[in-house]
Design an enzyme around this catalytic site. Structure first.
Site, PDB file in Angstrom:
ATOM      1  N   CYS A 100       6.493  -7.228   7.553  1.00  0.00           N
ATOM      2  CA  CYS A 100       7.555  -6.619   8.361  1.00  0.00           C
ATOM      3  C   CYS A 100       7.971  -7.611   9.446  1.00  0.00           C
ATOM      4  CB  CYS A 100       7.029  -5.337   9.013  1.00  0.00           C
ATOM      5  SG  CYS A 100       8.263  -4.457   9.991  1.00  0.00           S
ATOM      6  N   CYS A 135       6.195  -5.265  16.041  1.00  0.00           N
ATOM      7  CA  CYS A 135       5.590  -4.373  17.041  1.00  0.00           C
ATOM      8  C   CYS A 135       4.167  -4.861  17.329  1.00  0.00           C
ATOM      9  CB  CYS A 135       5.567  -2.935  16.531  1.00  0.00           C
ATOM     10  SG  CYS A 135       7.209  -2.283  16.226  1.00  0.00           S
ATOM     11  N   CYS A 144       1.084   6.446   7.415  1.00  0.00           N
ATOM     12  CA  CYS A 144       1.231   5.048   7.011  1.00  0.00           C
ATOM     13  C   CYS A 144       1.255   4.051   8.142  1.00  0.00           C
ATOM     14  CB  CYS A 144       2.433   4.869   6.133  1.00  0.00           C
ATOM     15  SG  CYS A 144       1.954   4.941   4.421  1.00  0.00           S
ATOM     16  N   CYS A 160       1.069  -2.997  15.923  1.00  0.00           N
ATOM     17  CA  CYS A 160       1.082  -2.608  14.504  1.00  0.00           C
ATOM     18  C   CYS A 160       0.575  -3.735  13.626  1.00  0.00           C
ATOM     19  CB  CYS A 160       2.508  -2.243  14.099  1.00  0.00           C
ATOM     20  SG  CYS A 160       2.690  -1.890  12.346  1.00  0.00           S
ATOM     21  N   CYS A 189       3.400   8.420   1.251  1.00  0.00           N
ATOM     22  CA  CYS A 189       3.987   7.488   2.199  1.00  0.00           C
ATOM     23  C   CYS A 189       4.139   6.138   1.497  1.00  0.00           C
ATOM     24  CB  CYS A 189       3.063   7.381   3.408  1.00  0.00           C
ATOM     25  SG  CYS A 189       3.714   6.311   4.660  1.00  0.00           S
ATOM     26  N   GLU A 214       0.817  -1.213   0.000  1.00  0.00           N
ATOM     27  CA  GLU A 214       0.000   0.000   0.000  1.00  0.00           C
ATOM     28  C   GLU A 214       0.850   1.263   0.000  1.00  0.00           C
ATOM     29  OE1 GLU A 214      -3.583  -1.528   2.901  1.00  0.00           O
ATOM     30  OE2 GLU A 214      -2.010  -0.251   3.675  1.00  0.00           O
TER      31      GLU A 214
HETATM   32  N1  SAH Z   1       9.113   0.373  10.597  1.00  0.00           N
HETATM   33  C1  SAH Z   1       9.134   1.782  10.654  1.00  0.00           C
HETATM   34  C2  SAH Z   1       8.116   2.473   9.768  1.00  0.00           C
HETATM   35  C3  SAH Z   1       6.739   1.942   9.726  1.00  0.00           C
HETATM   36  S1  SAH Z   1       5.350   2.518  10.590  1.00  0.00           S
HETATM   37  C4  SAH Z   1       8.992   2.254  12.077  1.00  0.00           C
HETATM   38  O1  SAH Z   1       8.781   1.436  12.957  1.00  0.00           O
HETATM   39  O2  SAH Z   1       9.146   3.441  12.317  1.00  0.00           O
HETATM   40  C5  SAH Z   1       5.349   4.232  10.858  1.00  0.00           C
HETATM   41  C6  SAH Z   1       4.891   4.610  12.265  1.00  0.00           C
HETATM   42  O3  SAH Z   1       3.513   4.255  12.550  1.00  0.00           O
HETATM   43  C7  SAH Z   1       5.695   3.924  13.341  1.00  0.00           C
HETATM   44  O4  SAH Z   1       5.980   4.861  14.344  1.00  0.00           O
HETATM   45  C8  SAH Z   1       4.733   2.860  13.864  1.00  0.00           C
HETATM   46  O5  SAH Z   1       5.083   2.404  15.134  1.00  0.00           O
HETATM   47  C9  SAH Z   1       3.415   3.595  13.804  1.00  0.00           C
HETATM   48  N2  SAH Z   1       2.225   2.714  13.856  1.00  0.00           N
HETATM   49  C10 SAH Z   1       2.140   1.401  13.586  1.00  0.00           C
HETATM   50  N3  SAH Z   1       0.879   0.955  13.736  1.00  0.00           N
HETATM   51  C11 SAH Z   1       0.124   2.009  14.076  1.00  0.00           C
HETATM   52  C12 SAH Z   1      -1.266   2.190  14.352  1.00  0.00           C
HETATM   53  N4  SAH Z   1      -2.120   1.191  14.284  1.00  0.00           N
HETATM   54  N5  SAH Z   1      -1.691   3.417  14.694  1.00  0.00           N
HETATM   55  C13 SAH Z   1      -0.813   4.454  14.724  1.00  0.00           C
HETATM   56  N6  SAH Z   1       0.504   4.356  14.451  1.00  0.00           N
HETATM   57  C14 SAH Z   1       0.976   3.153  14.145  1.00  0.00           C
END
Ligand code: SAH
Length: 346
Positions: free
Chosen positions: A108, A112, A329, A115, A101, A88
């Site tokens: 991934c 996390c 994103c 996420c 984005c 996406e």
């Molecule tokens: N892997 C990278 C980039 C991807 S996500 C990173 O971890 O930074 C970009 C951001 O969105 C990250 O800070 C991630 O932790 C956050 N994120 C992930 N899932 C989310 C959600 N459901 N709601 C809000 N932010 C989220």
């Protein structure tokens, strides 16, 4: 056959030399394939024999957009890759321009807990062409110049380091997308050695670090990558990055109700970031299908915000609270599989 979009400018020069063409032809080809009207070299002024030779060796690979979700402030695109995987991209429509984005991996591996991307293991890295393809396709739909690039879609960009750096060089190419390094932000969960490497790279873009917790214990409980790199190491690397490139670091902090949003967490975060050239970007959590996480209530977020402010820490909130966009994103529902079921941008 080589995909033009899988080559950086200097790689194209090398390939041209290999097929007995002048490397300088790249100065004609690159602006055409990355220009606003993109694609066809027929009217580029190149001789017929050259064009024939080029078309015998190169092609323009494009991504197939299989669905689009549109809202006032953001559009989300789902692309099908040639091997059937999907990724996406999100177009954010700001008053001051258009930010895209981009995803860097299929799935991934960082895992996390909150996420959606992390719930699906990494299938593979995206190629350069699959990243430039996202920008090309979004710009084609938009019909306007893209002003900013966020490398914070699905995937951990520093886990696909070489391709992401090549992608940055293409995004910056001046007769193409022409997105300046100051308008490019890469977000990482904190892969420390790669932060140092990026600091020494040719194009030091803005760095965003996903912190999400002010101490290691809490961080490890929600971000498995924290078991490898401590907050102290991450902050040290971020400080180095900031000093070396004279850049302000963004620290992302997603508000998880009852998990990381207490006043005590805010105090701890403030002291962690006391002397660093950076600011906290508070992100509203967009609920995914992973219980037990929910977004902190408005008052909690405001209290957290105030404590950081009082302690002299710069704070922004990703869009206004309550704004009708989930398209930053990280908030993507991340997997094409979920997407096929239909995800709404509220
Ligand atoms: N892997 C990278 C980039 C991807 S996500 C990173 O971890 O930074 C970009 C951001 O969105 C990250 O800070 C991630 O932790 C956050 N994120 C992930 N899932 C989310 C959600 N459901 N709601 C809000 N932010 C989220």
């Amino acid at each position: 056959m080589t995909d033009y979009y899988d080559l950086t400018y200097s790689e194209l020069r090398e390939k041209l030399a290999v097929i007995g063409e002048k490397p300088s032809r790249a100065d004609i080809i690159f602006p055409v394939i990355y220009g606003m009207n993109g694609g066809s070299l027929t009217d580029s002024g190149l001789k017929k024999e050259t064009l024939e030779k080029l078309s015998g060796n190169f092609f323009c690979g494009e991504l197939e957009c299989i669905s689009t979700l549109t809202s006032e402030t953001a559009d989300k695109f789902l692309f099908q890759l040639r091997d059937g995987n999907t990724v996406e991209s999100v177009l954010m429509k700001h008053e001051f321009g258009y930010n895209v984005c981009v995803s860097t991996q299929v799935g991934c591996n960082m895992g996390c807990k909150f996420c959606a991307s992390g719930q699906l293991k990494k299938v593979r890295d995206l190629s350069l062409s699959e990243m430039t393809g996202q920008l090309l396709a979004v710009r084609k739909k938009l019909g306007q110049k893209i002003t900013g690039l966020s490398i914070m879609g699905i995937g951990e960009p520093l886990d696909n380091y070489e391709n992401v750096l090549r992608f940055i060089s293409v995004a910056m190419y001046q007769k193409g997308f022409d997105i300046g390094a100051k308008h490019i932000t890469l977000s990482t969960c904190g892969l420390v050695p790669k932060i140092y490497e990026l600091a020494g790279a040719e194009n030091p873009v803005n760095l965003a670090v996903s912190l999400h917790a002010p101490d290691d214990e809490l961080r490890r409980s929600i971000m498995p990558s924290a078991k490898k790199y401590s907050l102290a190491e991450i902050i040290k690397a971020a400080r180095y990055y900031s000093e070396r490139g004279n850049r302000r670091i963004t620290f992302e902090y997603v508000m998880l109700s009852g998990v990381n949003d207490s006043d005590e967490c805010a105090e701890k975060l403030a002291s962690l970031l006391k002397d660093i050239n950076g600011y906290v970007n508070i992100i509203r959590y967009n609920p995914t299908e992973n219980p037990p996480f929910t977004c902190s209530p408005h008052e909690r977020i405001m209290s957290f915000y105030d404590i950081l402010k009082k302690n002299g820490i710069g704070v922004t909130m990703r869009r206004e609270l309550g704004a009708s966009v989930n398209a930053a994103c990280g908030q993507l529902r991340a997997s094409a599989i979920t997407d096929r079921k239909g995800v709404n941008i509220p």
